[in-house]
Structure formats: C-alpha cells, structure tokens
Design a protein around this motif. Sequence first.
Motif, short mmCIF file in Angstrom:
data_model
loop_
_atom_site.label_atom_id
_atom_site.label_comp_id
_atom_site.label_asym_id
_atom_site.label_seq_id
_atom_site.Cartn_x
_atom_site.Cartn_y
_atom_site.Cartn_z
N CYS A 155 0.85 -1.19 0.00
CA CYS A 155 0.00 0.00 0.00
C CYS A 155 0.89 1.24 0.00
O CYS A 155 1.74 1.40 0.88
N TRP B 138 0.98 5.42 -0.16
CA TRP B 138 0.18 6.59 0.20
C TRP B 138 0.49 7.74 -0.75
O TRP B 138 1.65 8.10 -0.93
N ALA C 261 -2.60 9.11 -6.83
CA ALA C 261 -2.35 7.67 -7.00
C ALA C 261 -2.60 7.21 -8.43
O ALA C 261 -1.82 6.43 -8.98
N GLU C 262 -3.66 7.69 -9.04
CA GLU C 262 -3.97 7.26 -10.41
C GLU C 262 -2.91 7.75 -11.40
O GLU C 262 -2.45 7.00 -12.26
N SER D 250 -14.59 7.20 -4.33
CA SER D 250 -15.21 7.26 -3.01
C SER D 250 -16.73 7.40 -3.13
O SER D 250 -17.22 8.24 -3.88
N THR E 40 -8.74 4.90 -4.15
CA THR E 40 -7.68 3.90 -4.28
C THR E 40 -7.51 3.50 -5.74
O THR E 40 -8.43 3.58 -6.54
N GLU F 97 -5.69 0.19 -7.73
CA GLU F 97 -4.96 -1.07 -7.66
C GLU F 97 -4.15 -1.21 -8.94
O GLU F 97 -4.64 -0.96 -10.04
N ILE G 205 -1.48 -1.14 -4.03
CA ILE G 205 -2.69 -0.33 -3.97
C ILE G 205 -2.24 1.09 -3.61
O ILE G 205 -1.49 1.28 -2.65
N GLY G 206 -2.63 2.03 -4.43
CA GLY G 206 -2.32 3.42 -4.17
C GLY G 206 -3.49 4.04 -3.43
O GLY G 206 -4.62 3.96 -3.90
N LEU G 207 -3.24 4.61 -2.29
CA LEU G 207 -4.27 5.22 -1.46
C LEU G 207 -4.10 6.73 -1.50
O LEU G 207 -3.04 7.26 -1.16
N ASN G 208 -5.14 7.42 -1.93
CA ASN G 208 -5.13 8.88 -1.91
C ASN G 208 -5.51 9.32 -0.50
O ASN G 208 -6.67 9.60 -0.21
N GLY G 209 -4.53 9.34 0.38
CA GLY G 209 -4.79 9.58 1.79
C GLY G 209 -4.57 11.01 2.25
O GLY G 209 -4.75 11.29 3.42
#
Length: 166
Positions: free
Chosen positions: A12, A14, A19-20, A41, A55, A57, A66-70
């Motif tokens: 994962c 962050w 992320a995309e 979301s 996210t 994948e 998995i890229g999480l746009n946190g």
Amino acid sequence: MTAASSAKNKVCLWYEGTAEEAANFYASVFPDTRVTQVVRSPADYPDGKAGDVITVEFSVMGIECIGLNGGPIFKHSEAFSFQVETQTQEETDRYWNAIVGNGGAESMCGWCKDKWGLSWQITPKVLSDALTLPDRAAAKRAMEAMMTMRKIDIATIEAALAGASA
C-alpha cells in the motif's frame, strides 16, 4: 479497467491525491505493470469528495500494489523502495531517465526518487553479481566504483571488476 486482483497481500503506497497519475506513469514505463482497478469514493471524506479516486490497484513489474489517496499526512521515505534489476545500460538509462525526467530527482548509488517521492533503485545485474563475488578484491573495486555514481554505469563497474581504476 479489469477487476481487481485476488492477492491477499499488497504493497500500500500513500499518495496525496495522485495515486492514479502515479500508477499510470509506472504502467507507461515498466514492463509487466498495469492499472487493474480505480475505486471512487462513495461519500465525502476528510481530504476529498464523493466521486474522487480514493484507491488505485496496480502492479509494478508483477508486484501487486494499492495506491491510497490519503492526503498530505504521510510522505514516502527511503525506508521503502522498488529495486529494479536491469540487464543493459540502455535499460538502466531508460528507467532512470523516465523517473528523473518526469519530475523526479537523482540520488547516489543507483537510487532516484519519482515526482511523488517514491524511491527507486535502478540496479544493473552486473553490479548485484559483483558485490557477491568470492573475489572480495574485485567486489571491493565494484563497490568503490558504485559509490562515486548517481546512475550506475555498467562499463565503469565492468572496468572496476577487471582491475582498472574507476
């Protein structure tokens, strides 16, 4: 996009809303790399709105991620990096130049960072092999040559292995 993978364990990573973009860049540069799913979301959240990508994948050279746009809370560090083994100088140059030339930054000893702050080690196989040689004097020469480099130069490593000065 295809359905997400069924891997039980993924790396994962962050991101701060990118992320995309990052996953698409990796897919454009590295073989066996693809985006498999983009998840938007279903509701507003602290750093975004309903419909924003939350996210992504993807795989990087076969490694599931998995890229999480946190948001801006956490940053990448050198404590995590992708190490990419290369066979030729052309391949080494292609990956290095793609990362550095797309807003990234050079570091030392084959390390660089992409524009999202993720670290990459672009490592020619000849260097990895040299460091494990039973001939420790040759291994030492290769290591000393590497320590002077940013992007690894295979010819210089090979010259050091042969006993020539770097």
